[in-house]
Enzyme design. Structure first.
Site, mmCIF file in Angstrom:
data_model
loop_
_atom_site.group_PDB
_atom_site.id
_atom_site.type_symbol
_atom_site.label_atom_id
_atom_site.label_comp_id
_atom_site.label_asym_id
_atom_site.label_seq_id
_atom_site.Cartn_x
_atom_site.Cartn_y
_atom_site.Cartn_z
ATOM 1 N N GLU A 209 37.419 39.468 39.138
ATOM 2 C CA GLU A 209 37.995 38.652 40.205
ATOM 3 C C GLU A 209 37.068 38.785 41.399
ATOM 4 O OE1 GLU A 209 40.728 36.740 40.105
ATOM 5 O OE2 GLU A 209 41.414 37.295 38.104
ATOM 6 N N CYS A 243 39.920 36.589 49.976
ATOM 7 C CA CYS A 243 38.928 36.056 49.029
ATOM 8 C C CYS A 243 39.033 34.547 48.883
ATOM 9 C CB CYS A 243 39.081 36.728 47.675
ATOM 10 S SG CYS A 243 40.728 36.546 46.986
HETATM 11 P P1 NAD Z 1 33.084 45.497 46.757
HETATM 12 O O1 NAD Z 1 32.518 44.787 45.588
HETATM 13 O O2 NAD Z 1 32.160 46.061 47.757
HETATM 14 O O3 NAD Z 1 34.008 46.722 46.270
HETATM 15 C C1 NAD Z 1 34.996 46.586 45.282
HETATM 16 C C2 NAD Z 1 35.198 47.901 44.576
HETATM 17 O O4 NAD Z 1 33.987 48.296 43.945
HETATM 18 C C3 NAD Z 1 35.619 49.060 45.472
HETATM 19 O O5 NAD Z 1 36.657 49.776 44.831
HETATM 20 C C4 NAD Z 1 34.367 49.897 45.609
HETATM 21 O O6 NAD Z 1 34.633 51.273 45.722
HETATM 22 C C5 NAD Z 1 33.624 49.620 44.325
HETATM 23 N N1 NAD Z 1 32.153 49.618 44.511
HETATM 24 C C6 NAD Z 1 31.457 49.203 45.609
HETATM 25 N N2 NAD Z 1 30.134 49.317 45.391
HETATM 26 C C7 NAD Z 1 29.978 49.809 44.137
HETATM 27 C C8 NAD Z 1 28.854 50.158 43.342
HETATM 28 N N3 NAD Z 1 27.602 50.021 43.794
HETATM 29 N N4 NAD Z 1 29.062 50.652 42.107
HETATM 30 C C9 NAD Z 1 30.310 50.797 41.617
HETATM 31 N N5 NAD Z 1 31.424 50.490 42.344
HETATM 32 C C10 NAD Z 1 31.267 50.009 43.581
HETATM 33 O O7 NAD Z 1 34.106 44.451 47.414
HETATM 34 P P2 NAD Z 1 34.999 44.623 48.702
HETATM 35 O O8 NAD Z 1 34.121 44.702 49.910
HETATM 36 O O9 NAD Z 1 36.005 45.690 48.516
HETATM 37 O O10 NAD Z 1 35.779 43.231 48.696
HETATM 38 C C11 NAD Z 1 35.213 42.053 49.174
HETATM 39 C C12 NAD Z 1 34.799 41.113 48.061
HETATM 40 O O11 NAD Z 1 35.812 41.032 47.076
HETATM 41 C C13 NAD Z 1 34.607 39.688 48.554
HETATM 42 O O12 NAD Z 1 33.520 39.111 47.887
HETATM 43 C C14 NAD Z 1 35.893 39.002 48.135
HETATM 44 O O13 NAD Z 1 35.800 37.607 48.005
HETATM 45 C C15 NAD Z 1 36.168 39.679 46.846
HETATM 46 N N6 NAD Z 1 37.592 39.609 46.508
HETATM 47 C C16 NAD Z 1 37.970 38.862 45.442
HETATM 48 C C17 NAD Z 1 39.319 38.750 45.133
HETATM 49 C C18 NAD Z 1 39.798 37.926 43.979
HETATM 50 O O14 NAD Z 1 40.973 38.045 43.625
HETATM 51 N N7 NAD Z 1 38.972 37.111 43.354
HETATM 52 C C19 NAD Z 1 40.253 39.410 45.920
HETATM 53 C C20 NAD Z 1 39.822 40.167 46.988
HETATM 54 C C21 NAD Z 1 38.483 40.258 47.289
#
Ligand code: NAD
Length: 454
Positions: A209, A243
């Site tokens: 997602e 998002c």
């Molecule tokens: P992110 O990808 O930075 O982090 C998401 C998760 O991944 C967190 O739990 C984090 O600890 C982990 N993570 C971060 N970097 C990592 C790495 N290098 N290796 C392994 N794990 C890692 O995203 P965010 O900043 O928490 O959220 C924002 C993004 O999420 C935006 O792009 C938004 O559009 C998207 N989003 C999508 C939905 C959806 O339902 N489609 C919902 C909410 C947010």
């Protein structure tokens, strides 16, 4: 306990068959709902500490969505989990054909920070409904909510069934090194690729997602007052940290001045000032700075109050005369900045958007049947609305998910159940009526008959 031990314990628990019965799953769902309801004050308190989210918004965009999802399964699980008898094809007669909805096993759920409860617990609800065990890794940014979910789940459920792991990149990386039966990830496309790669090594199925730039298009045929009210609400909900927020707005050149004026009037009536209980702060300094860099001061048309970096308050900001060359159009904004672009040719706009990564959502404001048709037929996007924003996410009857760069797979309601189960096809054969035709020796005469039958 290290992660490998938890994973092993969950695998054993799953294979004991404990999670399989519908009665067990419903009992866990009821227990989870009761756990959240009886601790609602703690939920309000933790998220307020993290980014000043109000009780109203916490209830409407977080908890009520989790409750609705649980209620959906309590009502429908027996029906959707029932093995489905399907037709049996000629070759397999006499026999009966069934599709069984098998749990997948042990799943890993990794979630994003912007709706910390909803994005962590809604997939968990579907995983439970599907009959799985789960390891859950909430985002580390809203740390009060992360620790609250850890405390409540880890003290109320056995670790071999559900277990929350707290932490950031190192912990997630360690979790991703293990094998699961499914990984459900919510977050950025950048990290989505890391998750996908790790899953590929184990041939583990994923639901991703993700995010991206979701367009809103406003045409001259729209009911401007209604349209702009809904657009402004969807954009500045959660301070744009949604998002599926409309990332940018395309308006027809002929109505641009009018539209900008109405946006301003609506914002002036709802001051999103620092400390207002309907406006959250930006989650952290890094994201605040990122938004500041996106904002080109020369193109700011209107700001609803002043920014306050110390309090991470970023006032709703409208930018006009924006083009695809501006910094604000290079990445997903994920904050309260609304760039307004103009168009003259509706179809051309859709083609321009189709040239970019596939958006998670798209919104059209129009009262013209032809425009609506063109929008639906030409544009590829995960999901969206005509004459509204955001609200499609709030239905347990609409599968929610992205496409391409904005995600793969979907969930919510029955789609969530499918996301966490495997369709196991089973043919039950009768012990009579066995044709000799399929057995060797393969003669020309048998081939002639086979051709007739098939
Ligand atoms: P992110 O990808 O930075 O982090 C998401 C998760 O991944 C967190 O739990 C984090 O600890 C982990 N993570 C971060 N970097 C990592 C790495 N290098 N290796 C392994 N794990 C890692 O995203 P965010 O900043 O928490 O959220 C924002 C993004 O999420 C935006 O792009 C938004 O559009 C998207 N989003 C999508 C939905 C959806 O339902 N489609 C919902 C909410 C947010």
């Amino acid at each position: 306990m290290n992660y490998q031990n938890i994973r092993q314990a969950q695998k054993r628990f799953y294979h004991s068959g404990a999670t399989r019965s519908i009665a067990f799953r419903k009992e866990q769902l009821k227990f989870l709902k009761n756990l959240i309801q009886s601790n609602e004050e703690l939920f309000y308190d933790a998220i307020y500490k993290d980014f000043r989210k109000s009780r109203f918004e916490t209830y409407t965009n977080e908890l009520s969505i989790i409750y609705a999802e649980i209620d959906y399964y309590l009502k429908n699980l027996k029906r959707i989990a029932k093995p489905k008898r399907v037709r049996t094809n000629l070759t397999n007669i006499p026999g009966q054909s069934y599709i069984y909805h098998d749990p997948l096993g042990t799943v890993l759920i990794i979630s994003a920070w912007n709706y910390p409860y909803q994005l962590t617990l809604t997939p968990l609800v579907s995983a439970i409904a599907g009959g799985n065990t789960a390891i859950i890794k909430p985002s580390e940014l809203p740390m009060h909510t992360m620790y609250l979910m850890e405390k409540l789940i880890n003290t109320n459920f056995p670790k071999e069934y559900l277990h929350v792991v707290t932490g950031a990149i190192p912990e997630t990386t360690a979790l991703l090194a293990l094998a699961y039966d499914k990984i459900f990830f919510t977050g950025s496309p950048k990290v989505g690729k890391i998750v996908y790669e790790a899953a590929a090594k184990q041939l583990c199925p994923v639901t991703l997602e993700l995010g991206g730039k979701s367009p809103a298009i406003l045409t001259p045929s729209a009911n401007l007052k209604v349209a702009i009210k809904r657009l402004v609400w969807g954009k500045f909900l959660n301070a744009g940290q949604t998002c599926i927020a409309p990332d940018y707005l395309y308006v027809h050149e002929s109505i641009k001045t009018n539209v900008l004026q109405i946006i301003k009037e609506i914002l002036e009536k709802i001051p999103y000032n620092d400390g207002a209980d309907h406006y959250v702060s930006i989650i952290d300094q890094h994201n605040y700075n990122r938004l500041e860099k996106m904002m080109n001061a020369d193109k700011v048309y209107y700001k609803n109050g002043e920014h306050n970096p110390e309090k991470l308050h970023f006032a709703p900001t409208i930018m006009s005369d924006v083009t695809w060359d501006d910094t604000v159009m290079q990445d997903e904004i994920f904050g309260p900045l609304l760039p307004v672009l103009t168009y003259n040719d509706f179809r051309q706009v859709l083609e321009t958007i189709n040239d970019k990564e596939k958006p998670l959502s798209a919104y059209l404001f129009s009262n013209d049947a032809k425009e609506k048709d063109t929008f639906l037929n030409i544009l590829t996007f995960g999901g969206g609305c005509i004459n509204d924003t955001i609200m499609h996410v709030a239905s347990e009857y609409l599968p929610f998910g992205g496409v391409g760069n904005s995600g793969t797979g979907n969930y919510h309601g029955e789609a969530g159940f499918r996301c966490f189960t495997h369709q196991k096809s089973v043919l039950k054969k009768a012990n009579w009526g066995e044709p000799n035709l399929k057995y060797p020796p393969y003669t020309e005469n048998k081939l002639k008959w086979i051709k007739k039958v098939l």
